[in-house]
Each structure stands twice: as C-alpha cells, then as structure tokens.
Design a protein around this motif. Structure first.
Motif, PDB file in Angstrom:
ATOM      1  N   SER A   1       0.824  -1.219   0.000  1.00 44.97           N
ATOM      2  CA  SER A   1       0.000   0.000   0.000  1.00 44.97           C
ATOM      3  C   SER A   1       0.861   1.272   0.000  1.00 44.97           C
ATOM      4  O   SER A   1       0.344   2.370  -0.163  1.00 44.97           O
ATOM      5  N   LYS A   2       2.155   1.133   0.181  1.00 44.17           N
ATOM      6  CA  LYS A   2       3.031   2.313   0.265  1.00 44.17           C
ATOM      7  C   LYS A   2       3.142   3.008  -1.100  1.00 44.17           C
ATOM      8  O   LYS A   2       3.292   2.343  -2.127  1.00 44.17           O
ATOM      9  N   THR A   3       3.083   4.357  -1.099  1.00 45.17           N
ATOM     10  CA  THR A   3       3.227   5.099  -2.362  1.00 45.17           C
ATOM     11  C   THR A   3       4.701   5.127  -2.743  1.00 45.17           C
ATOM     12  O   THR A   3       5.552   5.438  -1.908  1.00 45.17           O
ATOM     13  N   ARG A   4       4.979   4.838  -3.999  1.00 42.35           N
ATOM     14  CA  ARG A   4       6.375   4.747  -4.423  1.00 42.35           C
ATOM     15  C   ARG A   4       6.689   5.628  -5.621  1.00 42.35           C
ATOM     16  O   ARG A   4       7.740   5.521  -6.237  1.00 42.35           O
ATOM     17  N   GLY A   5       5.721   6.453  -5.997  1.00 39.17           N
ATOM     18  CA  GLY A   5       5.943   7.401  -7.093  1.00 39.17           C
ATOM     19  C   GLY A   5       6.082   6.710  -8.436  1.00 39.17           C
ATOM     20  O   GLY A   5       6.674   7.266  -9.363  1.00 39.17           O
ATOM     21  N   ILE A   6       5.564   5.503  -8.540  1.00 41.16           N
ATOM     22  CA  ILE A   6       5.651   4.778  -9.814  1.00 41.16           C
ATOM     23  C   ILE A   6       4.459   3.837  -9.959  1.00 41.16           C
ATOM     24  O   ILE A   6       4.044   3.206  -8.988  1.00 41.16           O
ATOM     25  N   GLU A   7       3.918   3.801 -11.168  1.00 40.08           N
ATOM     26  CA  GLU A   7       2.787   2.905 -11.407  1.00 40.08           C
ATOM     27  C   GLU A   7       3.294   1.637 -12.088  1.00 40.08           C
ATOM     28  O   GLU A   7       3.965   1.719 -13.129  1.00 40.08           O
ATOM     29  N   LEU A   8       2.981   0.492 -11.481  1.00 39.08           N
ATOM     30  CA  LEU A   8       3.458  -0.772 -12.047  1.00 39.08           C
ATOM     31  C   LEU A   8       2.298  -1.506 -12.708  1.00 39.08           C
ATOM     32  O   LEU A   8       1.159  -1.415 -12.239  1.00 39.08           O
ATOM     33  N   PRO A   9       2.551  -2.231 -13.786  1.00 35.49           N
ATOM     34  CA  PRO A   9       1.488  -3.012 -14.418  1.00 35.49           C
ATOM     35  C   PRO A   9       0.913  -4.029 -13.423  1.00 35.49           C
ATOM     36  O   PRO A   9       1.619  -4.470 -12.502  1.00 35.49           O
ATOM     37  N   ALA A  10      -0.339  -4.392 -13.642  1.00 37.98           N
ATOM     38  CA  ALA A  10      -1.005  -5.339 -12.741  1.00 37.98           C
ATOM     39  C   ALA A  10      -0.184  -6.620 -12.612  1.00 37.98           C
ATOM     40  O   ALA A  10       0.387  -7.107 -13.605  1.00 37.98           O
ATOM     41  N   GLY A  11      -0.097  -7.121 -11.403  1.00 37.26           N
ATOM     42  CA  GLY A  11       0.557  -8.401 -11.173  1.00 37.26           C
ATOM     43  C   GLY A  11       2.053  -8.301 -10.912  1.00 37.26           C
ATOM     44  O   GLY A  11       2.675  -9.296 -10.542  1.00 37.26           O
ATOM     45  N   VAL A  12       2.635  -7.116 -11.078  1.00 42.02           N
ATOM     46  CA  VAL A  12       4.084  -7.002 -10.886  1.00 42.02           C
ATOM     47  C   VAL A  12       4.428  -6.895  -9.394  1.00 42.02           C
ATOM     48  O   VAL A  12       5.339  -7.559  -8.888  1.00 42.02           O
ATOM     49  N   LEU A  13       3.676  -6.047  -8.675  1.00 40.86           N
ATOM     50  CA  LEU A  13       3.982  -5.817  -7.265  1.00 40.86           C
ATOM     51  C   LEU A  13       3.579  -7.031  -6.419  1.00 40.86           C
ATOM     52  O   LEU A  13       2.458  -7.536  -6.539  1.00 40.86           O
ATOM     53  N   THR A  14       4.476  -7.468  -5.556  1.00 38.88           N
ATOM     54  CA  THR A  14       4.183  -8.606  -4.677  1.00 38.88           C
ATOM     55  C   THR A  14       4.924  -8.447  -3.356  1.00 38.88           C
ATOM     56  O   THR A  14       5.957  -7.765  -3.300  1.00 38.88           O
ATOM     57  N   THR A  15       4.381  -9.068  -2.335  1.00 46.53           N
ATOM     58  CA  THR A  15       5.099  -9.076  -1.052  1.00 46.53           C
ATOM     59  C   THR A  15       5.815 -10.425  -0.867  1.00 46.53           C
ATOM     60  O   THR A  15       6.416 -10.672   0.173  1.00 46.53           O
ATOM     61  N   SER A  16       5.727 -11.283  -1.889  1.00 47.57           N
ATOM     62  CA  SER A  16       6.265 -12.631  -1.746  1.00 47.57           C
ATOM     63  C   SER A  16       7.568 -12.824  -2.523  1.00 47.57           C
ATOM     64  O   SER A  16       7.579 -12.911  -3.750  1.00 47.57           O
ATOM     65  N   LEU A  17       8.649 -12.938  -1.782  1.00 49.23           N
ATOM     66  CA  LEU A  17       9.947 -13.238  -2.410  1.00 49.23           C
ATOM     67  C   LEU A  17       9.887 -14.623  -3.061  1.00 49.23           C
ATOM     68  O   LEU A  17      10.507 -14.880  -4.101  1.00 49.23           O
ATOM     69  N   GLN A  18       9.094 -15.495  -2.431  1.00 48.22           N
ATOM     70  CA  GLN A  18       8.987 -16.879  -2.904  1.00 48.22           C
ATOM     71  C   GLN A  18       8.493 -16.932  -4.353  1.00 48.22           C
ATOM     72  O   GLN A  18       8.915 -17.795  -5.126  1.00 48.22           O
ATOM     73  N   GLU A  19       7.615 -15.986  -4.718  1.00 51.23           N
ATOM     74  CA  GLU A  19       7.105 -15.962  -6.104  1.00 51.23           C
ATOM     75  C   GLU A  19       8.261 -15.790  -7.098  1.00 51.23           C
ATOM     76  O   GLU A  19       8.242 -16.358  -8.186  1.00 51.23           O
ATOM     77  N   VAL A  20       9.248 -14.994  -6.703  1.00 51.19           N
ATOM     78  CA  VAL A  20      10.413 -14.788  -7.578  1.00 51.19           C
ATOM     79  C   VAL A  20      11.278 -16.046  -7.578  1.00 51.19           C
ATOM     80  O   VAL A  20      11.700 -16.542  -8.632  1.00 51.19           O
ATOM     81  N   ILE A  21      11.504 -16.569  -6.369  1.00 54.69           N
ATOM     82  CA  ILE A  21      12.340 -17.770  -6.235  1.00 54.69           C
ATOM     83  C   ILE A  21      11.758 -18.924  -7.065  1.00 54.69           C
ATOM     84  O   ILE A  21      12.489 -19.646  -7.749  1.00 54.69           O
ATOM     85  N   ASP A  22      10.435 -19.056  -7.009  1.00 47.12           N
ATOM     86  CA  ASP A  22       9.789 -20.195  -7.675  1.00 47.12           C
ATOM     87  C   ASP A  22       9.575 -19.994  -9.176  1.00 47.12           C
ATOM     88  O   ASP A  22       9.093 -20.902  -9.853  1.00 47.12           O
ATOM     89  N   ASP A  23       9.872 -18.813  -9.680  1.00 46.13           N
ATOM     90  CA  ASP A  23       9.598 -18.534 -11.094  1.00 46.13           C
ATOM     91  C   ASP A  23      10.848 -18.803 -11.942  1.00 46.13           C
ATOM     92  O   ASP A  23      11.793 -18.002 -11.962  1.00 46.13           O
ATOM     93  N   PRO A  24      10.889 -19.925 -12.655  1.00 45.82           N
ATOM     94  CA  PRO A  24      12.104 -20.264 -13.423  1.00 45.82           C
ATOM     95  C   PRO A  24      12.344 -19.308 -14.597  1.00 45.82           C
ATOM     96  O   PRO A  24      13.445 -19.262 -15.150  1.00 45.82           O
ATOM     97  N   GLU A  25      11.293 -18.554 -14.958  1.00 42.18           N
ATOM     98  CA  GLU A  25      11.477 -17.609 -16.083  1.00 42.18           C
ATOM     99  C   GLU A  25      12.284 -16.376 -15.677  1.00 42.18           C
ATOM    100  O   GLU A  25      12.854 -15.698 -16.519  1.00 42.18           O
TER     101      GLU A  25
END
Ligand code: NAP
Ligand code: HSE
Length: 435
Positions: free
Chosen positions: A48-72
């Motif tokens: 929910s924190k404002t970061r001065g940047i708009e990211l496409p849907a689905g990019v922002l996550t609180t889960s590091l695991q999503e990155v770890i598990d993504d072989p792409e």
C-alpha cells in the motif's frame, strides 16, 4: 525478440528508479540489450506504500517466494540496503538460479568473499556497478578498461551525501542538520545517514575499489576514517582563506612499503578538479602506470544516476557479459592471497592544516612552533585574526597553521604534545592537505 525476465527486490529510491527505466524506456533497453528486458516482479514489504511509480497489474508482490519459484526470472536487482535480510535474500536467490545485480556496498564490503564464493560455486554472477560512485562506471573502468595497468593511486569523493552537505555549508552557509534532512529528502542518504557522515560508506566503497585496483582484501572497518560529522564551518572558511576547499577524500596509495588507505576531510586546492566537485557529485582520480592519471566525475547518489548503473548491469547480465567478467576476474575470491599489504599510515607524508584555540598572549606561538620544530615540521603560513584597533581582543583566539610536508607519525605526535601546552585551551583540529 528474445526476452529476459527481471525482478526487483526492494522498491525504494533506487528500486523505483530501476522500475521507471525498465518500464518507461523499454525500447531503448531492448535496443541496447538485443532483447526485451521485462520487469516481471517487484518485491516489497508493504503493497500500500506510495512509491511514485505505477506498475502493471501483477508485478507488485510481497512474496519473495514468487520470484524464487519462477524459473522464467533469470536476473534479480537486489536493492534492499543493510546486511540482513539482504544477505540471506541474495543467497536464496542465487541458490534458486538467479543472477544478481546489487547497489548494496555495505553488504559487499562486509560479506563479499562469502557471497562471491557462493555465486561461483553455484555458477551464478553478481554485478555491482551501482555500489560505488552511483552513476560513474568506476567498477567496469578499474576492473576492465584499466586492466593493462598497475594502479598506483586512487583519490575519490565517494559519498554524495557528505559532499552535498559540505558544499551547502561552504557555499550557502546552510546549517548541518538542515542539509542532512535535505539529503535524506532527495534520496541521497543511507537509511541511517550516520553511515554517510561518519565516513563508513566511503570506507566501504574504498575497500571495494582497493580490492579491484590493488587485489587487496581489506576489512573496511580497519581503514582509518574520519567523517564530516565533526566538521566546523570555521574550518571551511579558513581553508578558503588559504586557497582550499574541504572534501571528504577516500585515498589509496601504493608504494614499495605497501598500500595506505584512508578516509578523511582533506583540504584540496581551489581550482583543481576535485575541489570543484559539488553537491551529490562524486569524482575519482585514478593513476595507472601505463595510462597515467584518469579522472571520472558524475552523480554519485540519487535515484536515476544509481538506477542507470543498475540497469546497465541488468543488460550486461542478460547478454552474458557479466558472467564472463565474473568468471575471469575472480572478484573477492577467498583463495586469492592479498596482492597488496596494508601499511601503517605513520609513514604517509603530506602538508597539514592545524586549528587550535590559544591564549592570546606573548610566547604562545613560540611554544607551538617549538613543538613543531622538535618533530621536524616546518610552518608554511599562520592565520590569527586581529579584532582591529581599539576592539577587545579575543582570548582564547583561533590560531591556524599550515605546515610544509611532514609525516603522519610526526604530525600526530606533535598534535598530542601541542594539546598539552598551557597556552592551548582546547582540542587541536588537524586535517590533511592534498596538493
Ligand atoms: P531505500 O530507499 O531505503 O529502499 C530500500 C527498500 O528496500 C525499501 O523500499 C524497503 O522497503 C525495501 N526492503 C527492505 N527490506 C525488505 C524486504 N525484506 N523485502 C522487500 N523489500 C524490502 O534505499 P535506497 O536508497 O533505494 O538504497 C538501496 C540500496 O542501494 C542500498 O544498499 C544503498 O546503499 C544503495 N545505494 C543507494 C543510492 C542512493 O542514492 N539512494 C546510491 C547507490 C547505492 P520499505 O519501502 O517497505 O521500507
Ligand atoms: N548514501 C550514498 C551516498 C548513496 O550519499 O553517496 C550512494 O552510494
């Protein structure tokens, strides 16, 4: 067109700048990388924190695991500051097959050998251009472009926050506390700005550069360091009167005796390139035995200059250049013996600036000159301001002495003895003078 999927972990000042470059300038990065550099995930603690940047849907996550598990996702810009959880996250990411780009010099200065050794064991790479001097490509220059040379010396303004503070105090008479807050607002300062102003950040960057330039394995905490946190505006004024500006200089000098490293506020002659480096700019002068002196100047802190270095590293990693360099140069290898031994600073020679509060009576100057003479230190000039005819004289009064070249050992012993004189009423300020 081929695509490299990228993730960012830590979307603060630098992370948001990296996201902006990847999202707003996709054509440019694709042209330079020969592939699309696709921002697939950005890991934050608080969505929910404002970061001065708009990211496409689905990019922002609180889960590091999503990155770890993504072989792409093959490369991650790890842009969290400090040591933990930055270190554990970097290890986890490498263990899951990601190459790393980072700007975290504190982490590399502290845990470089462990992280780089692990990266090599796992066949991964770590790129860290943004860790030293922000947008100035000093890592690539020292480790690649100047690789035909034995680097002999290196002097740099490596902390943008300190340089910003000193410039604002010197040129605009700004108050120290006010400028520290402004440096934080502008995104120059570390999360804990003490690391900027007490010389820690510059020492960590110097340790990294010393490793690349001299093959020295340096514990940054052993580098003698003084910050600008104790700098008195009076010294900025006296320095100017003598024809100098004060800069927080990180220096490395290689001689037959070894390598001398230090971080300290230093008088630099007005008109020379280092003296004219202002605000958040950084500069580094490197002398190599073949190339001679080379000077680099550019923004050393701030969102977009730092993001510029991070994105260049992402591109280099995506196209395979980082891996090649990483494997060849064996950065921070624990098997590499130090090629340069640290020497005691006592043998270093330079001119010195002294400012001391003294009793305004006959014999004061003679007693101080006697101590300096005993240590073979010759006086070049003296300033003591007269209050003017008829005005009451200041007592104690500040006395400023500029010396000819002397050794650090002699200057430090003389300082100790001068502080014990009856005529000297407070601590002596002693600064190095660079010619
Ligand atoms: P910053 O603005 O404090 O950003 C750090 C970000 O990391 C914050 O957004 C923070 O989250 C996030 N974070 C911390 N722990 C996290 C976790 N466990 N998971 C996900 N996110 C986490 O710092 P910065 O200025 O961008 O600096 C980042 C790194 O770059 C530091 O190592 C710094 O030394 C280096 N650097 C900075 C500059 C500069 O000019 N700023 C220049 C060169 C290098 P929250 O937003 O939730 O607090
Ligand atoms: N806090 C750092 C500085 C950021 O002011 O130089 C760049 O490393």
């Amino acid at each position: 067109m081929e695509k490299t999927n990228v993730a960012i972990v830590g979307l603060g000042t630098v992370g948001a700048g990296v996201a902006r470059l990847l999202l707003d300038h996709g054509d440019r990065t694709a042209r330079h990388a020969g592939r699309t550099m696709w921002l697939k995930k950005a890991v934050v603690r608080d969505k929910s924190k404002t970061r001065g940047i708009e990211l496409p849907a689905g990019v922002l996550t609180t889960s590091l695991q999503e990155v770890i598990d993504d072989p792409e996702i093959s490369v991650v810009a790890q842009l969290i500051g400090g040591l933990e959880p930055a270190r554990s996250i970097m290890l986890k990411l490498m263990e899951s097959g990601k190459d790393i780009v980072t700007a975290n010099k504190a982490l590399l200065a502290e845990h470089g050998p462990e992280l780089f050794t692990r990266a090599r064991q796992l066949g991964r790479s770590i790129a860290f251009e943004a860790a030293v001097a922000g947008g100035i490509p000093i890592i690539a220059n020292i480790s690649q472009c100047l690789s035909a040379n034995q680097i002999q010396s290196l002097e740099g303004i490596l902390n943008g926050t300190s340089n910003f503070i000193v410039t604002q105090m010197d040129e605009h008479g700004a108050s120290y506390d006010e400028v520290v807050r402004e440096a934080q607002r502008l995104g120059y300062a570390e999360a804990d700005p003490t690391m900027d102003v007490d010389g820690t950040d510059a020492a960590q960057k110097l340790a990294i550069l010393a490793h690349l330039a001299f093959g020295a394995t340096v514990d940054w905490s052993e580098i003698p360091r003084v910050g600008i946190d104790g700098l008195d505006p009076d010294d900025l004024q006296y320095a100017k009167e003598l024809g100098y500006r004060i800069k927080l200089l990180a220096s490395a000098n290689l001689s037959d005796d070894g390598l001398e490293l230090s971080v300290a506020p230093t008088l630099v002659p007005i008109g020379t390139p280092l003296a004219e480096v202002r605000d958040a700019f950084n500069a580094i002068r490197v002398a190599g035995d073949a190339v001679g002196p080379v000077f680099y100047h550019g923004l050393g802190a701030g969102q977009m200059p730092t993001a510029s270095a991070v994105v260049a590293d992402l591109i280099d990693t995506a196209v395979g250049r980082t891996r090649l360099t990483f494997q060849t140069l064996e950065y921070f290898s624990i098997d590499q013996p130090p090629r340069a031994l640290l020497r005691e600073a006592d043998s270093l020679r330079c001119r010195y600036y002294f400012r001391l509060p003294v009793a305004n009576h006959p014999g004061t100057l003679a007693s101080i000159a006697t101590v300096l003479a005993k240590h073979n230190i010759s006086i070049a000039s003296v300033i003591q301001h007269d209050s003017g005819p008829g005005a009451p004289q200041r007592d104690p009064v500040p006395l400023v002495i500029m010396t000819h070249e002397a050794s650090e050992g002699a200057a430090s012993e003389a300082t100790r003895e001068i502080e014990m004189l009856d005529a000297v009423t407070g601590p002596v300020i002693r600064l190095r003078v660079e010619e």
